[in-house]
Design a protein around this motif. Structure first.
Motif, mmCIF file in Angstrom:
data_model
loop_
_atom_site.group_PDB
_atom_site.id
_atom_site.type_symbol
_atom_site.label_atom_id
_atom_site.label_comp_id
_atom_site.label_asym_id
_atom_site.label_seq_id
_atom_site.Cartn_x
_atom_site.Cartn_y
_atom_site.Cartn_z
ATOM 1 N N LEU A 39 -44.466 32.009 -5.742
ATOM 2 C CA LEU A 39 -43.354 32.601 -5.023
ATOM 3 C C LEU A 39 -43.475 34.114 -4.922
ATOM 4 O O LEU A 39 -44.128 34.760 -5.741
ATOM 5 N N ALA A 40 -42.806 34.652 -3.910
ATOM 6 C CA ALA A 40 -42.684 36.098 -3.727
ATOM 7 C C ALA A 40 -41.296 36.542 -4.170
ATOM 8 O O ALA A 40 -40.339 35.761 -4.168
ATOM 9 N N GLY A 41 -41.177 37.807 -4.536
ATOM 10 C CA GLY A 41 -39.875 38.385 -4.820
ATOM 11 C C GLY A 41 -39.339 39.097 -3.597
ATOM 12 O O GLY A 41 -39.837 38.932 -2.478
ATOM 13 N N GLY A 42 -38.310 39.892 -3.791
ATOM 14 C CA GLY A 42 -37.751 40.648 -2.687
ATOM 15 C C GLY A 42 -36.595 39.934 -2.014
ATOM 16 O O GLY A 42 -36.267 38.792 -2.325
ATOM 17 N N SER A 43 -35.986 40.622 -1.051
ATOM 18 C CA SER A 43 -34.783 40.093 -0.406
ATOM 19 C C SER A 43 -35.087 39.073 0.680
ATOM 20 O O SER A 43 -34.281 38.166 0.928
ATOM 21 N N THR A 44 -36.232 39.186 1.346
ATOM 22 C CA THR A 44 -36.528 38.287 2.466
ATOM 23 C C THR A 44 -36.649 36.828 2.040
ATOM 24 O O THR A 44 -36.120 35.938 2.721
ATOM 25 N N PRO A 45 -37.328 36.501 0.930
ATOM 26 C CA PRO A 45 -37.478 35.082 0.585
ATOM 27 C C PRO A 45 -36.214 34.420 0.051
ATOM 28 O O PRO A 45 -36.131 33.185 0.073
ATOM 29 N N LYS A 46 -35.248 35.184 -0.434
ATOM 30 C CA LYS A 46 -34.108 34.571 -1.115
ATOM 31 C C LYS A 46 -33.400 33.507 -0.272
ATOM 32 O O LYS A 46 -33.169 32.389 -0.755
ATOM 33 N N PRO A 47 -33.028 33.782 0.993
ATOM 34 C CA PRO A 47 -32.378 32.727 1.777
ATOM 35 C C PRO A 47 -33.300 31.540 2.067
ATOM 36 O O PRO A 47 -32.817 30.424 2.281
ATOM 37 N N ILE A 48 -34.595 31.781 2.057
ATOM 38 C CA ILE A 48 -35.541 30.665 2.212
ATOM 39 C C ILE A 48 -35.466 29.763 0.992
ATOM 40 O O ILE A 48 -35.412 28.524 1.117
ATOM 41 N N TYR A 49 -35.439 30.361 -0.189
ATOM 42 C CA TYR A 49 -35.323 29.565 -1.412
ATOM 43 C C TYR A 49 -34.001 28.798 -1.429
ATOM 44 O O TYR A 49 -33.952 27.633 -1.852
ATOM 45 N N GLU A 50 -32.937 29.441 -0.980
ATOM 46 C CA GLU A 50 -31.636 28.760 -0.939
ATOM 47 C C GLU A 50 -31.674 27.563 -0.001
ATOM 48 O O GLU A 50 -31.078 26.507 -0.295
ATOM 49 N N ALA A 51 -32.411 27.696 1.102
ATOM 50 C CA ALA A 51 -32.529 26.580 2.042
ATOM 51 C C ALA A 51 -33.382 25.452 1.466
ATOM 52 O O ALA A 51 -33.067 24.261 1.620
ATOM 53 N N ILE A 52 -34.467 25.806 0.792
ATOM 54 C CA ILE A 52 -35.321 24.779 0.184
ATOM 55 C C ILE A 52 -34.541 24.003 -0.875
ATOM 56 O O ILE A 52 -34.736 22.790 -1.049
ATOM 57 N N ALA A 53 -33.646 24.676 -1.575
ATOM 58 C CA ALA A 53 -32.849 24.021 -2.615
ATOM 59 C C ALA A 53 -31.962 22.916 -2.052
ATOM 60 O O ALA A 53 -31.545 22.011 -2.787
ATOM 61 N N GLN A 54 -31.675 22.983 -0.751
ATOM 62 C CA GLN A 54 -30.850 21.956 -0.101
ATOM 63 C C GLN A 54 -31.676 20.796 0.434
ATOM 64 O O GLN A 54 -31.129 19.872 1.042
ATOM 65 N N THR A 55 -32.975 20.843 0.186
ATOM 66 C CA THR A 55 -33.899 19.841 0.727
ATOM 67 C C THR A 55 -34.214 18.788 -0.331
ATOM 68 O O THR A 55 -34.313 19.091 -1.516
ATOM 69 N N ASP A 56 -34.371 17.560 0.115
ATOM 70 C CA ASP A 56 -34.724 16.461 -0.795
ATOM 71 C C ASP A 56 -36.242 16.401 -0.928
ATOM 72 O O ASP A 56 -36.936 15.944 -0.021
ATOM 73 N N LEU A 57 -36.751 16.882 -2.053
ATOM 74 C CA LEU A 57 -38.186 16.892 -2.296
ATOM 75 C C LEU A 57 -38.479 16.251 -3.656
ATOM 76 O O LEU A 57 -37.609 16.234 -4.532
ATOM 77 N N PRO A 58 -39.691 15.742 -3.848
ATOM 78 C CA PRO A 58 -40.063 15.178 -5.153
ATOM 79 C C PRO A 58 -40.349 16.299 -6.150
ATOM 80 O O PRO A 58 -41.488 16.706 -6.360
ATOM 81 N N TRP A 59 -39.287 16.799 -6.764
ATOM 82 C CA TRP A 59 -39.390 18.010 -7.568
ATOM 83 C C TRP A 59 -40.350 17.878 -8.740
ATOM 84 O O TRP A 59 -40.949 18.871 -9.181
ATOM 85 N N ASP A 60 -40.520 16.666 -9.247
ATOM 86 C CA ASP A 60 -41.420 16.487 -10.394
ATOM 87 C C ASP A 60 -42.885 16.706 -10.017
ATOM 88 O O ASP A 60 -43.729 16.853 -10.900
ATOM 89 N N LYS A 61 -43.174 16.745 -8.735
ATOM 90 C CA LYS A 61 -44.556 16.952 -8.277
ATOM 91 C C LYS A 61 -44.832 18.393 -7.835
ATOM 92 O O LYS A 61 -45.933 18.710 -7.379
#
Length: 231
Positions: A39-61
């Motif tokens: 992952l990258a830091g900074g302000s630009t990726p934050k809303p991307i991370y928030e959007a990914i958190a709403q996605t159904d993904l196989p987190w254990d992988k």
């Protein structure tokens, strides 16, 4: 292969980049039953991370790493780990052992860089050379730096390690080295703001100076994808 996506504004960047990142995660899991992402830091990726958190993904992988980290405690407001946990990782059912944060608690940046270097070698089950991440996310500063690879610093020259100490004036960081980033299957740059345009011109110029504009050093063996917005 290099792909440059000039988008209309930051919202478009977030939407398009999020979709591609999710696609890349899914593709890696289908291919290898695992996805390694830095992952990258900074302000630009934050809303991307928030959007990914709403996605159904196989987190254990999915295994999470960071391309760089400020040398501060994990609960510090400037911590990239703290931002990603609050925006994404604390909101999904990802196993704690799948989160591989850079250590910053020894009060010795070089010792922690050595420790994380060994942690990566152990995780990827190699004894030398550079492992291949499925996906590395990067930002770029208006000075052309990426990760914690700052202009005219010693970190730019490190080619025999995975992790090194980066510095910006008196601010110490841990950072992926250039050859580790360049071993990735896919690197995605997320760049927004009109203040980045001059540096971008130099990064894309054939005559741009890599020591002055370190993002120009990023030439992965896999895909290189840019998302760029002026706003």
């Amino acid at each position: 292969m290099t792909q440059i996506n000039n988008v209309s504004d930051k919202n478009a960047l977030i939407t398009q980049a999020t979709a591609l990142i999710i696609q890349k995660i899914k593709e890696a899991i289908v291919k290898n039953n695992i996805c390694t992402i830095a992952l990258a830091g900074g302000s630009t990726p934050k809303p991307i991370y928030e959007a990914i958190a709403q996605t159904d993904l196989p987190w254990d992988k999915i295994h999470i790493f960071w391309g760089d980290e400020r040398y501060v405690l994990p609960n510090h407001p400037d911590s990239n780990e703290k931002m990603a946990r609050e925006a994404w990782l604390d909101k999904v059912d990802i196993p704690p052992n799948n989160i591989h944060a850079m250590p910053t608690t020894a009060n010795n940046p070089q010792a922690d860089a050595d420790k994380h270097n060994q942690e990566l070698l152990n995780f990827f089950e190699i004894t030398s050379g550079f492992p291949t991440f499925d996906l590395i996310l990067l930002g770029m500063g208006d000075d052309g730096h990426t990760a914690s690879l700052f202009p005219h610093t010693q970190a730019l020259q490190v080619c025999d390690r995975l992790i090194t100490v980066g510095n910006k004036e008196d601010s110490l960081r841990l950072t992926f080295t250039v050859p580790l980033i360049n071993q990735a299957n896919c690197v995605i740059f997320l760049v927004s703001g009109s203040n980045k345009q001059e540096a971008l011109q130099q990064v894309f110029s054939e005559t741009g100076d890599t020591n002055q504009y370190p993002s120009k050093l990023i030439k992965p063996q896999g895909e290189l994808i840019w998302f760029i917005s002026n706003s």
